[in-house]
Design an enzyme around this catalytic site. Structure first.
Site, PDB file in Angstrom:
ATOM      1  N   TYR A 135       0.819  -1.212   0.000  1.00 12.61           N
ATOM      2  CA  TYR A 135       0.000   0.000   0.000  1.00 12.61           C
ATOM      3  C   TYR A 135       0.854   1.264   0.000  1.00 12.61           C
ATOM      4  O   TYR A 135       0.472   2.279  -0.574  1.00 12.61           O
ATOM      5  CB  TYR A 135      -0.888   0.042   1.252  1.00 12.61           C
ATOM      6  N   LYS A 190       2.703 -15.276   2.772  1.00 16.18           N
ATOM      7  CA  LYS A 190       2.920 -15.928   1.472  1.00 16.18           C
ATOM      8  C   LYS A 190       4.415 -16.189   1.372  1.00 16.18           C
ATOM      9  O   LYS A 190       5.082 -15.803   0.410  1.00 16.18           O
ATOM     10  CB  LYS A 190       2.393 -15.028   0.339  1.00 16.18           C
ATOM     11  N   ASP A 222      -3.604 -18.031   0.649  1.00 17.33           N
ATOM     12  CA  ASP A 222      -4.615 -18.713  -0.168  1.00 17.33           C
ATOM     13  C   ASP A 222      -5.346 -19.763   0.661  1.00 17.33           C
ATOM     14  O   ASP A 222      -6.570 -19.887   0.613  1.00 17.33           O
ATOM     15  CB  ASP A 222      -3.993 -19.311  -1.445  1.00 17.33           C
ATOM     16  N   ASP A 246      -6.618  -6.609   4.059  1.00 18.87           N
ATOM     17  CA  ASP A 246      -7.726  -5.938   3.367  1.00 18.87           C
ATOM     18  C   ASP A 246      -8.681  -6.984   2.808  1.00 18.87           C
ATOM     19  O   ASP A 246      -9.900  -6.904   3.003  1.00 18.87           O
ATOM     20  CB  ASP A 246      -7.157  -5.066   2.240  1.00 18.87           C
ATOM     21  N   ASP A 250     -12.568  -8.472   4.555  1.00 16.74           N
ATOM     22  CA  ASP A 250     -13.860  -8.437   3.852  1.00 16.74           C
ATOM     23  C   ASP A 250     -14.480  -9.825   3.831  1.00 16.74           C
ATOM     24  O   ASP A 250     -15.686  -9.996   4.037  1.00 16.74           O
ATOM     25  CB  ASP A 250     -13.680  -7.959   2.400  1.00 16.74           C
TER      26      ASP A 250
HETATM   27  C1  IPM Z   1     -10.482  -0.754   3.813  1.00 18.80           C
HETATM   28  C2  IPM Z   1     -10.701  -0.156   2.447  1.00 18.80           C
HETATM   29  C3  IPM Z   1      -9.519   0.737   2.122  1.00 18.80           C
HETATM   30  C4  IPM Z   1      -8.285  -0.131   2.056  1.00 18.80           C
HETATM   31  C5  IPM Z   1      -9.667   1.580   0.843  1.00 18.80           C
HETATM   32  C6  IPM Z   1     -10.945   2.419   0.876  1.00 18.80           C
HETATM   33  C7  IPM Z   1      -8.487   2.470   0.600  1.00 18.80           C
HETATM   34  O1  IPM Z   1     -10.902  -1.157   1.499  1.00 18.80           O
HETATM   35  O2  IPM Z   1     -10.375   0.013   4.787  1.00 18.80           O
HETATM   36  O3  IPM Z   1     -10.421  -1.970   3.914  1.00 18.80           O
HETATM   37  O4  IPM Z   1      -7.985  -0.728   1.011  1.00 18.80           O
HETATM   38  O5  IPM Z   1      -7.599  -0.233   3.069  1.00 18.80           O
HETATM   39 MG    MG Z   2     -11.026  -3.112   2.308  1.00 15.73          MG
END
Ligand code: IPM
Ligand code: MG
Length: 362
Positions: A135, A190, A222, A246, A250
Site C-alpha cells: 500500500y 505468502k 490462499d 484488506d 472483507d
Molecule cells: C479498507 C478499504 C480501504 C483499504 C480503501 C478504501 C483504501 O478497502 O479500509 O479496507 O484498502 O484499506
Molecule cells: Mg477493504
C-alpha cells in the site's frame, strides 16, 4: 476528551449522526468537533483530506469516521480521490494496528450465507498491519519496461516491503490481543513465494517466543482464504499484512452475514485511534434512512474502550445494541421474517433508549 467527527460521504453522515446521538447520552466530558473528509471535502475544498481536517484529527484523542467514496469521483486523478483521505489519515497519524472483529451475533446467525452451524458463535479478530506493505511501499509508478516479457512496453509497478520493527510491533499487538481472548494467533503470509513474507514469518515466530501462553500457527494466504469459509471457528486472532488483511477482513465480515454490524479500530503507538464501520459509503442507499448504524455505534464503543479508557461506557453501548437486537428491531440489511424493519434513525433511537435504561440501572 476530544473527538474529531468525520462523517464523510454517502451513508457516512447518517450513520455517524446516530453514533453521536448515542455518545451524547453518556455523561462524559466529550468534546466533539465535526469536519469534512473524502468526496464531501473535495467538493468544498478541492482536496479529500484538507489540512484543517488532518490537523483536527491529529490534535484529537480519537477520530470517529463514517465512510468515504462515491462513483462520481472515480475519474479524478488518484491523489484527489476520496479513498486518499483514509490512507492519508492512517499514514499521518501512524495508525499501524487495525482491529477488525468478525462476530456473528446470535440473533443474526441466519443472515450468513454459510450454514448456521458453521458460523454460530463465531468470534474472530483480524489484526491487519495498516501503514506498510504494498500500500505504501516506494517506489511505485508507471514506466517503460526494460526487461521481462515485453521490454519497451508501458508498465506499472508497486513495492511490497516490510521492515523488521514494523512486523515486530504488529506481532506484539496480536499476541497481546490473543492473551485476552482464546490464546491462539494465526499469522497469514505468502512465505512460499515472497521475500517480504518470509521475513514476516520469521519475525512473528521470534516474537511469539515471548508469549509462551499463546499458540502460534502460520498459514499461507490462499489457504487462509479457504479455511475462513471451510471452518471459520478454528480461528481466534489472525494477524497479517496490509494487503492480505484488506482482502481477508472483507471475507471474514461476510461470514457474519452482516457487514452493517462490524466496527473497526485503527491505533497508533499513543493509542490515538480512528474508529469506523467496516463497510463503505454505500452511495446507492445514501440519504434514504436505510443504512444500518450499528457498526458505527459499535465503533464508538471501541473508541471509548481503546482510546478513551471508558470501558464501562463501552460495555453499556454494546449491551444496548444486543438488547435492541433481542427486541427484534432490524435495519433492511439484517432483516428476516418475524422481525421488525426499522430505518437508520429509528435504530439509533432504539439504542439511545436501551442505553438510557442501562445507565440508570448502573
Ligand atoms: C479498507 C478499504 C480501504 C483499504 C480503501 C478504501 C483504501 O478497502 O479500509 O479496507 O484498502 O484499506
Ligand atoms: Mg477493504
Amino acid at each position: 476528551m476530544k473527538i474529531a467527527v468525520l462523517p464523510g460521504d454517502g451513508i457516512g453522515t447518517e450513520i455517524v449522526a446516530e453514533a453521536v446521538k448515542v455518545l451524547k447520552v453518556l455523561n462524559l466530558p466529550l468534546e466533539m468537533e465535526t469536519a469534512l473528509v473524502g468526496g464531501a471535502a473535495f467538493d468544498a475544498h478541492g482536496h479529500p483530506l484538507p489540512e484543517s481536517t488532518l490537523k483536527l484529527a491529529m490534535a484529537s484523542d480519537a477520530v470517529l469516521f463514517g465512510a468515504v467514496g462515491d462513483w462520481k469521483y472515480d475519474t479524478l486523478e488518484r491523489p484527489l480521490r476520496p479513498e486518499q483521505a483514509i490512507l492519508g489519515l492512517r499514514k499521518n497519524m501512524g495508525l499501524f494496528a487495525n482491529f477488525r472483529p468478525a462476530i456473528c451475533y446470535e440473533q443474526l446467525t441466519h443472515a450468513s450465507s454459510l450454514k448456521p452451524e458453521l458460523v454460530a458463535g463465531l468470534d474472530i479478530l483480524i489484526i491487519r498491519e495498516l501503514t506498510g506493505d504494498i500500500y505504501f511501499g516506494q517506489p511505485r509508478g508507471r514506466r517503460v519496461a526494460t526487461d521481462g516479457h515485453f521490454p519497451g512496453a508501458e508498465e506499472a509497478f508497486d513495492t511490497m516491503r516490510y521492515t523488521r520493527p514494523e512486523i515486530e510491533r504488529i506481532a506484539h499487538v496480536a499476541f497481546q490481543a490473543a492473551q485476552k481472548r482464546n490464546k491462539r494467533v494465526t499469522s497469514v503470509d505468502k512465505a512460499n513465494v515472497l521475500e517480504t513474507f518470509q521475513l514476516w514469518k520469521d519475525v512473528v515466530t521470534e516474537v511469539g517466543k515471548q508469549y509462551p501462553d499463546v499458540a502460534l500457527d502460520h498459514m499461507y494466504v490462499d489457504n487462509a482464504a479457504m479455511q475462513l469459509v471451510k471452518e471459520p471457528k478454528k480461528f481466534d486472532v489472525v494477524v497479517t499484512g496490509n494487503m492480505f488483511g484488506d482482502i481477508l477482513s472483507d471475507e471474514a465480515s461476510m461470514l457474519t452475514g452482516s457487514i452493517g454490524m462490524l466496527p473497526s479500530a485503527s491505533l497508533n503507538v499513543k493509542n490515538q485511534g480512528l474508529y469506523e464501520p467496516s463497510h463503505g459509503s454505500a452511495p446507492d442507499i445514501a440519504g434514504k434512512n436505510l443504512a444500518n448504524p450499528l457498526a458505527t455505534i459499535l465503533s464508538a464503543a471501541m473508541m471509548l474502550r481503546f482510546s478513551l479508557n471508558q470501558d464501562q461506557a463501552a460495555d453499556h453501548i454494546e449491551s444496548a445494541v444486543k438488547a435492541v437486537l433481542a427486541s427484534g428491531l432490524r435495519t433492511a440489511d439484517i432483516y428476516s421474517e418475524g422481525t421488525t424493519k426499522v430505518g437508520t434513525r429509528e435504530m439509533g433511537d432504539a439504542v439511545v433508549t436501551a442505553l438510557t435504561k442501562q445507565i440508570t440501572k448502573g
